[in-house]
Design a protein around this motif. Sequence first.
Motif, mmCIF file in Angstrom:
data_model
loop_
_atom_site.group_PDB
_atom_site.id
_atom_site.type_symbol
_atom_site.label_atom_id
_atom_site.label_comp_id
_atom_site.label_asym_id
_atom_site.label_seq_id
_atom_site.Cartn_x
_atom_site.Cartn_y
_atom_site.Cartn_z
ATOM 1 N N THR A 210 -6.735 -11.428 14.443
ATOM 2 C CA THR A 210 -7.905 -11.236 15.315
ATOM 3 C C THR A 210 -8.686 -9.996 14.930
ATOM 4 O O THR A 210 -9.901 -9.936 15.117
ATOM 5 N N VAL A 211 -8.002 -8.982 14.382
ATOM 6 C CA VAL A 211 -8.689 -7.763 13.958
ATOM 7 C C VAL A 211 -9.639 -8.057 12.808
ATOM 8 O O VAL A 211 -10.781 -7.578 12.773
ATOM 9 N N ALA A 212 -9.181 -8.883 11.864
ATOM 10 C CA ALA A 212 -10.033 -9.230 10.725
ATOM 11 C C ALA A 212 -11.224 -10.071 11.173
ATOM 12 O O ALA A 212 -12.336 -9.921 10.664
ATOM 13 N N GLN A 213 -10.991 -10.974 12.143
ATOM 14 C CA GLN A 213 -12.072 -11.821 12.623
ATOM 15 C C GLN A 213 -13.116 -11.043 13.420
ATOM 16 O O GLN A 213 -14.257 -11.477 13.551
ATOM 17 N N SER A 214 -12.721 -9.890 13.974
ATOM 18 C CA SER A 214 -13.670 -9.083 14.740
ATOM 19 C C SER A 214 -14.433 -8.093 13.871
ATOM 20 O O SER A 214 -15.127 -7.222 14.383
ATOM 21 N N ASN A 215 -14.260 -8.185 12.546
ATOM 22 C CA ASN A 215 -14.977 -7.349 11.571
ATOM 23 C C ASN A 215 -14.589 -5.868 11.653
ATOM 24 O O ASN A 215 -15.307 -5.017 11.129
ATOM 25 N N LEU A 216 -13.474 -5.560 12.328
ATOM 26 C CA LEU A 216 -13.000 -4.179 12.343
ATOM 27 C C LEU A 216 -12.264 -3.830 11.059
ATOM 28 O O LEU A 216 -12.105 -2.665 10.713
ATOM 29 N N VAL A 217 -11.791 -4.845 10.356
ATOM 30 C CA VAL A 217 -11.083 -4.660 9.088
ATOM 31 C C VAL A 217 -11.731 -5.561 8.046
ATOM 32 O O VAL A 217 -12.070 -6.717 8.332
ATOM 33 N N ASP A 218 -11.916 -5.022 6.849
ATOM 34 C CA ASP A 218 -12.500 -5.789 5.748
ATOM 35 C C ASP A 218 -11.389 -6.626 5.101
ATOM 36 O O ASP A 218 -10.632 -6.138 4.254
ATOM 37 N N SER A 219 -11.282 -7.883 5.518
ATOM 38 C CA SER A 219 -10.210 -8.744 5.005
ATOM 39 C C SER A 219 -10.378 -9.020 3.516
ATOM 40 O O SER A 219 -9.386 -9.168 2.796
ATOM 41 N N SER A 220 -11.615 -9.094 3.031
ATOM 42 C CA SER A 220 -11.825 -9.323 1.597
ATOM 43 C C SER A 220 -11.325 -8.149 0.764
ATOM 44 O O SER A 220 -10.774 -8.334 -0.329
ATOM 45 N N LYS A 221 -11.473 -6.934 1.293
ATOM 46 C CA LYS A 221 -10.974 -5.758 0.589
ATOM 47 C C LYS A 221 -9.457 -5.776 0.512
ATOM 48 O O LYS A 221 -8.874 -5.477 -0.539
ATOM 49 N N ILE A 222 -8.812 -6.152 1.626
ATOM 50 C CA ILE A 222 -7.349 -6.230 1.623
ATOM 51 C C ILE A 222 -6.882 -7.309 0.660
ATOM 52 O O ILE A 222 -5.891 -7.130 -0.065
ATOM 53 N N SER A 223 -7.584 -8.422 0.617
ATOM 54 C CA SER A 223 -7.226 -9.496 -0.313
ATOM 55 C C SER A 223 -7.346 -9.029 -1.755
ATOM 56 O O SER A 223 -6.513 -9.370 -2.616
ATOM 57 N N LYS A 224 -8.373 -8.230 -2.040
ATOM 58 C CA LYS A 224 -8.526 -7.688 -3.393
ATOM 59 C C LYS A 224 -7.404 -6.720 -3.742
ATOM 60 O O LYS A 224 -6.947 -6.671 -4.881
ATOM 61 N N MET A 225 -6.953 -5.938 -2.754
ATOM 62 C CA MET A 225 -5.825 -5.036 -2.986
ATOM 63 C C MET A 225 -4.565 -5.813 -3.354
ATOM 64 O O MET A 225 -3.836 -5.452 -4.292
ATOM 65 N N ILE A 226 -4.322 -6.894 -2.606
ATOM 66 C CA ILE A 226 -3.144 -7.725 -2.877
ATOM 67 C C ILE A 226 -3.257 -8.361 -4.255
ATOM 68 O O ILE A 226 -2.293 -8.387 -5.023
ATOM 69 N N ALA A 227 -4.450 -8.861 -4.584
ATOM 70 C CA ALA A 227 -4.661 -9.485 -5.892
ATOM 71 C C ALA A 227 -4.492 -8.483 -7.024
ATOM 72 O O ALA A 227 -3.963 -8.820 -8.091
ATOM 73 N N THR A 228 -4.925 -7.237 -6.792
ATOM 74 C CA THR A 228 -4.785 -6.199 -7.820
ATOM 75 C C THR A 228 -3.318 -5.936 -8.142
ATOM 76 O O THR A 228 -2.926 -5.870 -9.317
ATOM 77 N N SER A 229 -2.497 -5.803 -7.107
ATOM 78 C CA SER A 229 -1.066 -5.552 -7.322
ATOM 79 C C SER A 229 -0.416 -6.714 -8.068
ATOM 80 O O SER A 229 0.386 -6.507 -8.994
ATOM 81 N N LEU A 230 -0.760 -7.933 -7.667
ATOM 82 C CA LEU A 230 -0.185 -9.109 -8.322
ATOM 83 C C LEU A 230 -0.663 -9.225 -9.755
ATOM 84 O O LEU A 230 0.101 -9.582 -10.663
ATOM 85 N N LEU A 231 -1.930 -8.907 -9.996
ATOM 86 C CA LEU A 231 -2.496 -8.989 -11.340
ATOM 87 C C LEU A 231 -1.847 -7.972 -12.272
ATOM 88 O O LEU A 231 -1.568 -8.274 -13.440
ATOM 89 N N VAL A 232 -1.596 -6.763 -11.779
ATOM 90 C CA VAL A 232 -0.917 -5.739 -12.577
ATOM 91 C C VAL A 232 0.457 -6.238 -13.012
ATOM 92 O O VAL A 232 0.868 -6.072 -14.167
ATOM 93 N N PHE A 233 1.155 -6.876 -12.094
ATOM 94 C CA PHE A 233 2.494 -7.402 -12.399
ATOM 95 C C PHE A 233 2.430 -8.479 -13.478
ATOM 96 O O PHE A 233 3.188 -8.437 -14.463
ATOM 97 N N LEU A 234 1.528 -9.443 -13.323
ATOM 98 C CA LEU A 234 1.461 -10.565 -14.260
ATOM 99 C C LEU A 234 0.966 -10.127 -15.633
ATOM 100 O O LEU A 234 1.495 -10.553 -16.666
ATOM 101 N N ILE A 235 -0.056 -9.270 -15.666
ATOM 102 C CA ILE A 235 -0.579 -8.797 -16.954
ATOM 103 C C ILE A 235 0.483 -8.019 -17.718
ATOM 104 O O ILE A 235 0.609 -8.138 -18.945
#
Length: 319
Positions: A210-235
Amino acid sequence: MSINASTICYSHNHTPSHLDIVPVCVYSIILIVGSMFNIVALLVFFNSARSRSHTIIYMINLAIADLLLILTLPLRIIYHLGYDILSQRLCDMLGLVLKANIYSSIYLLMCICCDRCLAVTLPMSSRVQEGRKKAPLICLGIWMLTFGASMPIYFSKQIKEDQHHCFDSLPVFATHPMVVYPTLFLGFGIPMVLMLICSWFLVRAVRRSTVAQSNLVDSSKISKMIATSLLVFLISFLPYHTTLLLVSLHRENIPCPLLGAYRHSLMIACCNTVLDPVAYYFTTDTFRRNVDVDVGAVWRMLPLNSQSSDRRSRAPDES
């Protein structure tokens, strides 16, 4: 056996005082940049003791693992510069430290991902919170597992004086099926699957909150953070383990290009020591804030900058 293939490739591509410019350049960059990044990371983590979370404990151990791996690189650089002065036993011990720290990094990255997933998806579970407090014991178990599983392999290896190619010869864990397949499954396969699952649950939980849906948290930014960590591992680790599997499948007659691919994939795996601190900065708010504060303090201490700040502070008075 693969040792014969390694010897043939070695004799074709090297002279008694050979110079391998690619490994020298790559390992030198990793040595310089990785040392600076990880030392800064450790300083920031230890200076922010009050905000030290369970995830930070894993990151501290990860930075230590990266530094231990980096400490093996100077002798590799010396060897690839053409100074074949290292004993085979020393080369094997350096390979032991490098291998153990690669898999320590893999398990610690997995723990960081799982810890974040549990903190987000089950924040109110008392069992989860009690389990997260065992981060120091989990780190100790990882160190014991990675070094304990590696030492018997190297100490049991019989070294022949006429097969002295140091870092150009394949390590025993790359040729023996009883070692290769458990390493691929336990050392890389399971951590990769767990990280993919935890990353999916993290993205799913963030988008449904609900916090992400209320625009109090940038969910796309958090998703990019998660993708960055996973990408570092795979690369960092997917190319190495892919070539390790291919080498083990062709262990009776390994083509020289495959041996070259194995050595280059090992360099990519070592680049993880540089990529990890970058992931710290972009995925950890506390780390980024502390780095900004520390860099700002150092910048203000510089003589030229302090003089310019004094001029700016005196300007309103003079006017």
